[in-house]
Design a protein around this motif. Structure first.
Motif, short mmCIF file in Angstrom:
data_model
loop_
_atom_site.label_atom_id
_atom_site.label_comp_id
_atom_site.label_asym_id
_atom_site.label_seq_id
_atom_site.Cartn_x
_atom_site.Cartn_y
_atom_site.Cartn_z
N ASN A 1 0.76 -1.18 -0.02
CA ASN A 1 -0.12 0.27 0.09
C ASN A 1 0.87 1.28 0.16
O ASN A 1 0.45 2.43 -0.45
N ALA B 1 2.27 7.69 1.96
CA ALA B 1 3.19 6.94 3.00
C ALA B 1 4.49 7.11 2.17
O ALA B 1 5.57 7.82 2.54
N ILE C 1 -2.14 0.46 -10.27
CA ILE C 1 -2.03 1.21 -9.00
C ILE C 1 -3.53 1.67 -8.79
O ILE C 1 -4.30 2.07 -9.59
N ALA C 2 -3.91 1.54 -7.45
CA ALA C 2 -5.23 1.94 -7.09
C ALA C 2 -5.13 3.07 -5.95
O ALA C 2 -4.81 2.55 -4.77
N GLY C 3 -5.15 4.13 -6.33
CA GLY C 3 -5.21 5.35 -5.25
C GLY C 3 -3.95 5.87 -5.00
O GLY C 3 -2.92 5.33 -5.38
N PRO C 4 -3.74 6.74 -4.17
CA PRO C 4 -2.53 7.20 -3.66
C PRO C 4 -1.77 6.12 -2.60
O PRO C 4 -2.35 5.47 -2.22
N SER C 5 -0.45 6.41 -2.70
CA SER C 5 0.24 5.62 -1.45
C SER C 5 -0.28 5.85 -0.15
O SER C 5 -0.78 6.95 0.09
N LYS C 6 -0.66 4.87 0.67
CA LYS C 6 -1.12 5.00 1.96
C LYS C 6 -0.60 4.27 3.12
O LYS C 6 0.06 3.02 2.44
N ILE D 1 -2.50 9.09 4.08
CA ILE D 1 -2.47 9.02 2.70
C ILE D 1 -1.00 9.69 2.44
O ILE D 1 -0.66 10.82 2.92
N GLY E 1 4.93 6.43 -1.67
CA GLY E 1 4.73 6.98 -2.93
C GLY E 1 3.91 8.03 -3.05
O GLY E 1 4.16 9.07 -2.20
N SER E 2 3.33 8.17 -4.08
CA SER E 2 2.59 9.67 -4.26
C SER E 2 1.71 9.92 -3.39
O SER E 2 0.84 9.08 -2.76
N ARG E 3 1.55 11.20 -2.99
CA ARG E 3 0.67 11.78 -1.91
C ARG E 3 -0.56 12.05 -2.39
O ARG E 3 -1.53 11.98 -1.75
N ILE F 1 -10.99 4.94 -1.88
CA ILE F 1 -9.63 4.69 -1.51
C ILE F 1 -8.57 5.91 -1.62
O ILE F 1 -7.54 5.80 -1.57
N PHE G 1 6.31 5.96 -8.92
CA PHE G 1 6.10 5.84 -7.32
C PHE G 1 7.18 6.76 -6.58
O PHE G 1 6.56 7.18 -5.26
N ALA H 1 -2.94 -0.88 -2.98
CA ALA H 1 -2.69 0.61 -3.80
C ALA H 1 -1.45 0.10 -4.74
O ALA H 1 -1.77 0.66 -5.98
#
Lengths: 479, 205, 251
Positions: A215, B193, B176-181, B191, B195-197, B54, B140, A263
Motif C-alpha cells: 500500500n 506513505a 495502481i489503485a489510489g495514492p500511496s497510504k 495518505i 509513494g505519491s501523496r 480509497i 512511485f 494501492a
C-alpha cells in the motif's frame, strides 16, 4: 514459553488488551464489509483453494517451469533448502555487487530466516521500508502481525521511538506527522540504497514473473532506484497461470484490510533495463509440510492475516505471545511443524470457534488442523503428563456408566458440602474468576426416572411407542 | 545476466525438487475460472465511487483539452515546481525525461501526468507499464501523480483485466489503485506513505 | 411419531438437570415419543479436543452402541452433536461399524435443528416477556451451520433465532458482535484461563450494552462459563438454556 503464560501477561493489562482487540476487530469489520459487497465471494474462495491444491499437487513441475521462464526473462534463480542457505545466497549476491546498504520491503520469509541480523553481522545496513516493519525494526522487536507489524504499539510509543531515532518532535503522537517523518527518513534510505529486496506474494509458473503487493509503494521505490533486485519466496508462493492472479488479487486485500485491492500490485517480469534480478526460492521445511496429508492444506496460505484479525484469542493475547514469525491461527499450524516441542502450546491457544476457517480466503480448515495438531502432539508425547493422565482417568470413568454416576454424585456432593476455600483452591483455574456451576442434589438421569419412569438400556431394541411420554397434553401443534 | 550458481546451490535445487516429488499428493484439477463474475451497469461510475473511497480524485472530462484545464485547477499541480507530462496535450512539462538516465534524478519531481492503459471498475485499479516509460520509478517517486484513463478502457473486474494482459516479454507492469497510504500507526489511515501523496484520475471521453 | 433417543450431555446430566427436563417437556409438547437410554455418559469431546483421541475412542464406540437403533438422536447441545457428526469419522473409518455410524450420523440432531428440519415446527406456545440476548454458540454455528455467520457470504438465516421468535413477548437484542466466541472452548477455559475469561467478559459487556435481561444459547457449556463470570461479578443477568425458554419456562 507457554502461550497461556504470555497471553495472561498481555491480558493483565486489560485496557491495553481491549485496545488491541478493538483495533483488530475494526479490521475484521472492514473485511466483512468488503467481502459482503461481492456476491461471488464464496466462489472466489472455492476457486482459490482449488488452484492452490492443484499447484501443490504439481509443485515440482511448476517450480521448474517458473525457473525456466524467469531465467528466459533474464532473472537468476537460486534455490535454498533452509534459512541458513537462503541467508548465505543473499549475502553472496550482495557481496558480489559490493552492496553496503539494502532496503527491504515486507517479507515474512526473510523474518522467518532471520535475514536482518545475519546481514547486519556481516556489515550490511538493512532498512525495512514498510512503515510498520520500520517501527518494529527501530524498536528491535519482531513484528506482531504479518500485515500490520506494529499493531501492538500505541502512537505515543511510536512517537517516542521516532523522537529517539528519527529526531521527530518530542511528545508528537499525530499519525499524519509521524508518517511524514518516516517518509522523509525512508526517502533518504531509498536514495542511498545499493540494492532492494522484496518478498513475493505470487509467482506465476506460466510467465516466470511475480507480483508484490504493497500500500505504501515501498517495494517499488526500493527496487526501481538501485540496479539490483533480490526477491525471496517460499516454494508455496507459486500459482500456475497469470489469470489466476485475478482470483488471488481479488481475495488478498479484501481479506487482509478490507480494501478492494492494495494501492500497488506490481508485476515483475525480468530485471529492469540495465539491472539485475535474483529470485531465491526457499524450502525451509515446506516440503515436509507437503508430506503430511493433514497439514498440507496450510501451504495454500497467502499470508493475508485475516485469521489473526478474526481470532478472539490473537486479538486479546497479542502477536508476540505466539513467539513465531507468523502468529495467530495459521502460525499455530506452521510453528509446531518446525518444532513441535517448542511450540506445543500453540494449537491449544484456540477455543475452536472456527471463525478463522470461515474468513480464510483459500479455505484452509484452520481450526480442524489445530485440532489435528493436538492429536499429533499427544501421539508423539508432547503433552504434559497431567493432561494425559487426567484425560485417561476421565475416559475410564466415562466408559463405565455406574462409575460415572457415582463420581457425579460424589462430585456434586463435594461441591455442595465442601467449604468454599477448599473448592476454590489455588489449583482451580476455573474458579479464579468464575463461579462453579450449581451442584444440584439430583442429576438429570435421577430426575428423569422420577418424572418419566421407565428408561431404555442399550442392547434392548427400542419399542416404538412402548415408552411413549408424548401424550395428548401437548399444547402446541406440529406441521 | 549473472553468472551461474555455484554447484552447492544446484544441489539444493535437486534436493528440494526431489523432496517435493516424493511428497507430492495425487494431482487435482485446475479450475477454469469460468463464472458469472460481477459486472457493473455504469463502469466509470463504479470506478469513480471506489476511487474516491480509497483516497483518489476522479475527474471526468470530454477530451484532453478539458483535462488540461481541469489539471490547472489542482493546487498540487499549480504549486509544483518540477513537472513531467507524458500525455499529449495534458499538463506542461518543465523537465525533459530524455536527459535523465538515473532514476534517482527523479526524486525532486513534484507532479507527473502519465497514461494508464486501462482501469478496473471493481477496485479502481489502473494498469501501467514501463513500455513507454523506461524509468518506472517515476510512478512511485513523484510527489503527486495524475493518470489519464480513456473512458472506454474500463473493464468490470480483475478476470477481464487479466484477459487483456499478455506477459510475454521482460516488462514491468502494475495496478495502481489510489495514492500511496499506510495505516501502520494505530490503524489511522495516512495518505502519502512513500509513494505519491495524491492520485488524480482523468477519465477522458 | 418418531422415536427419539435423548442424548443429554454429561455436564447437563450432572449440573443442569433442568435443561434436560426442559428438553423433555418441549418434545412432549410437540408430541414426540422419546426415551433416555441410561447407559449414555459423554461423547468424548473433552478428550478429543485435548488431542487424546485414543481416550475418546471407547466413548465414540459406546455412543454408537447405545444410539444406533433409534430413529433419531436429539441433544440440547450443538457442540456434542458436532463432535458426533464432524469428528467421529476417524474412529470408525475402515471398520465394520462404519456403515452403522454413517446412518447414526445422519439421524443425530441438535435440538433446535431437529425442531426446524425434522419436525418443521412453525408455532410454539409460550410467553417470555423479556429482552433476550442470543449467544450463538460456535459449534452450532460454524460446525452444524444452525445459522449463517458473519464471516461467510450468502443467504442469511438463523434456525435458533427463528424458534425463539415464535415465543410471545421475546425481544431479541441487537449485539455489536453477533457471533463472537464466548471463550469457553472446553479445556481451553482452564488452559487459557486469562484469555477465556476476558473473552467471556467481553461477550457479557456486549449483552449488557444491548440490554439483555436473559442470556440464552443452545449450548449450556458456553452459558456455564458466562454464568460463572456473571455470578462472580454479581451482574443482574439471568442465564437460561434455549430449551427452557422454548418449553414455556419463565425466569
Amino acid at each position: 514459553m507457554n502461550h497461556a503464560t504470555l497471553a495472561a501477561e498481555f491480558v493483565r493489562n486489560r485496557p491495553r488488551a481491549h485496545w488491541h482487540d478493538t483495533a483488530l476487530w475494526f479490521v475484521r469489520a472492514k473485511r466483512d464489509k468488503a467481502v459482503h459487497s461481492l456476491p461471488e465471494w464464496e466462489t472466489l474462495r472455492e476457486t482459490a483453494s482449488a488452484i492452490k491444491l492443484h499447484t501443490i499437487s504439481h509443485l515440482a513441475e511448476y517450480l521448474e517451469q517458473f525457473e525456466r521462464q524467469a531465467t528466459a526473462l533474464g532473472a537468476t534463480v537460486h534455490w535454498a533448502c533452509d534459512a541458513a542457505e537462503h541467508n548465505q545466497i543473499v549475502l553472496d549476491i550482495l557481496r558480489q555487487h559490493g552492496v553496503k546498504k539494502l532496503v527491504k520491503s515486507k517479507s515474512m520469509l526473510t523474518e522467518e530466516c532471520h535475514l536482518n541480523p545475519y546481514l547486519e553481522r556481516h556489515g550490511i545496513e538493512v532498512t525495512d521500508t514498510d512503515l510498520g516493519e520500520r517501527i518494529v525494526q527501530l524498536d528491535r522487536k519482531p513484528p506482531s502481525h504479518i500485515v500490520m507489524p506494529a499493531i501492538h504499539m500505541k502512537k505515543e510509543e511510536i512517537g517516542e521511538l521516532f523522537h529517539k531515532h528519527l529526531q521527530s518532535a518530542a511528545g508528537a503522537t499525530d499519525p499524519q506527522y509521524l508518517a511524514e517523518v518516516a517518509r522523509q527518513h525512508l526517502r533518504h534510505k531509498f536514495m542511498e540504497a545499493d540494492a532492494g529486496l522484496t518478498g513475493v506474494n505470487f509467482a506465476v509458473a506460466e510467465t516466470g514473473g511475480f507480483v508484490v503487493c504493497t500500500n505504501e509503494g515501498n517495494a517499488d521505490l526500493g527496487v526501481s532506484l538501485p540496479k539490483l533486485h533480490i526477491a525471496c519466496m517460499g516454494i508455496e508462493k507459486l500459482i500456475p497461470r497469470a489469470k489466476d492472479l485475478g482470483v488471488f488479487l481479488r481475495l488478498l486485500a479484501r481479506s487482509a484490510t478490507g480494501q478492494p485491492i492494495t494501492a500497488y500490485s506490481s508485476h515483475f517480469h525480468g530485471p529492469r533495463l540495465g539491472g539485475e534480478l535474483h529470485i531465491v526460492i526457499v524450502d525451509n521445511g515446506r516440503s515436509q509440510l507437503l508430506a503430511s496429508g493433514e497439514f498440507r492444506g496450510s501451504l495454500k496460505c497467502i499470508r493475508c492475516g485475516a485469521c489473526m484479525n478474526t481470532c478472539p484469542v490473537y486479538r486479546r493475547s497479542g502477536g508476540h505471545s505466539y513467539e513465531n514469525t507468523v502468529p495467530g491461527p495459521i502460525g499455530s499450524i506452521l510453528a509446531p511443524a518446525r518444532d513441535p516441542q517448542h511450540y506445543y502450546s500453540l494449537p491449544y491457544a484456540c477455543s475452536l470457534c472456527g471463525s478463522c476457517t470461515d474468513v480464510c480466503p483459500v479455505k484452509i480448515d484452520i481450526h480442524h488442523q489445530l485440532l489435528t495438531w493436538r492429536r499429533e502432539l499427544a501421539v508423539h508425547g508432547h503433552l504434559p503428563w497431567t493432561k494425559r493422565f487426567s484425560m485417561k482417568l476421565a475416559s475410564i470413568v466415562l466408559r463405565t456408566t455406574w462409575l460415572y454416576g457415582l463420581m457425579g454424585n460424589m462430585g456434586r456432593w463435594a461441591l455442595r458440602n465442601f467449604p468454599r476455600w477448599l473448592v476454590y483452591n489455588r489449583l482451580n483455574a476455573w474458579g479464579r474468576q468464575r463461579e462453579l456451576p450449581p451442584a444440584p442434589r439430583r442429576s438429570f438421569r435421577q430426575l428423569y426416572q422420577e418424572h418419566y419412569g421407565r428408561t431404555t438400556t442399550a442392547g434392548t431394541s427400542p419399542q416404538p411407542g412402548g415408552n411413549s411420554v408424548g401424550d395428548s397434553q401437548s399444547s402446541t401443534s406440529r406441521h | 545476466m549473472a553468472e551461474p550458481q555455484p554447484p552447492e546451490h544446484r544441489r539444493s535445487r535437486e534436493e528440494i525438487l526431489s523432496a517435493i516429488r516424493s511428497h507430492q499428493p495425487p494431482g487435482t484439477e485446475l479450475p477454469t475460472l469460468e463464472h458469472q463474475w460481477i459486472t457493473y451497469v455504469d463502469r466509470p461510475a463504479q470506478f469513480a465511487k471506489v476511487l474516491t473511497e480509497i483516497g483518489g480524485q476522479w475527474v471526468r472530462v470530454p477530451d484532453a483539452a478539458a483535462a488540461h484545464s481541469a489539471l490547472g485547477e489542482i493546487p498540487a499541480y499549480r504549486e509544483a515546481k518540477q513537472i513531467i507530462s507524458r500525455v499529449l496535450g495534458i499538463g506542461n512539462s518543465n523537465v525533459d525525461l530524455t536527459n535523465i538516465s538515473d532514476p534517482h534524478a527523479l526524486e525532486p519531481i513534484d507532479f507527473a501526468v502519465l497514461s494508464g492503459e486501462f482501469g478496473v471498475a471493481e477496485n479502481a485499479a489502473i494498469w501501467v507499464t514501463d513500455r513507454n516509460l523506461p524509468l518506472r520509478a517515476l510512478y512511485f517517486i513523484v510527489q503527486h501523480l495524475a493518470l489519464v484513463l480513456p473512458a472506454g478502457e474500463i473493464v468490470d473486474n480483475m478476470h477481464q483485466a487479466y484477459e487483456r494482459l499478455k506477459f510475454n516479454r521482460a516488462e514491468f507492469g502494475a495496478f495502481i489503485a489510489g495514492p500511496s497510504k499506510t495505516a501502520d500507526i494505530e490503524q489511522s489511515l495516512v495518505i502519502g506513505a512513500h509513494g505519491s501523496r495524491s492520485l488524480t484520475v482523468f477519465c477522458v471521453g | 411419531m418418531p422415536l427419539v433417543a435423548l442424548f443429554i450431555p454429561c455436564y447437563i446430566d450432572q449440573l443442569y438437570p433442568q435443561v434436560g427436563l426442559a428438553t423433555c417437556e418441549l418434545l412432549k409438547r410437540l408430541d414426540v415419543t422419546f426415551e433416555f437410554p441410561v447407559e449414555q455418559t459423554c461423547c468424548g469431546q473433552p478428550m478429543a479436543n485435548t488431542g487424546c483421541t485414543e481416550d475418546a475412542r471407547p466413548l465414540a464406540e459406546k455412543f454408537l452402541r447405545i444410539f444406533k437403533d433409534f430413529e433419531y438422536v436429539v441433544a440440547p447441545s450443538g457442540s456434542c452433536v458436532a463432535m458426533v457428526r464432524q469428528h467421529y469419522d476417524e474412529y470408525f473409518h475402515g471398520r465394520p461399524e462404519y456403515a452403522d455410524f454413517q446412518k447414526l450420523k445422519a439421524k443425530t440432531f441438535e435440538l433446535c435443528e431437529f425442531l426446524t428440519d425434522v419436525l418443521h415446527v412453525e408455532k410454539l406456545q409460550g410467553q417470555f416477556p423479556y429482552r433476550v440476548g442470543l449467544h450463538q454458540s460456535c459449534h452450532g454455528l460454524r460446525e452444524l451451520r444452525l445459522a449463517s455467520d458473519t464471516e461467510l457470504v450468502g443467504k442469511s438465516y438463523n434456525k435458533v433465532r427463528s424458534l425463539l421468535e415464535m415465543i410471545e413477548g421475546v425481544q431479541i437484542v441487537q449485539l455489536q458482535r453477533p457471533d463472537e466466541c464466548c471463550g469457553f472452548g472446553g479445556t481451553f477455559a482452564v488452559n487459557e484461563e486469562a484469555v477465556s475469561c476476558m473473552m467471556g467478559e467481553d461477550r457479557i459487556y456486549d449483552h449488557e450494552q444491548a440490554g439483555t435481561q436473559v442470556l440464552t444459547a443452545n449450548d449450556m457449556s458456553c452459558l456455564m462459563h458466562l454464568e460463572g463470570l456473571i455470578r462472580r461479578q454479581k451482574k443482574p443477568m439471568r442465564v437460561m438454556h434455549i430449551a427452557e425458554i422454548l418449553a414455556g419456562g419463565d425466569v
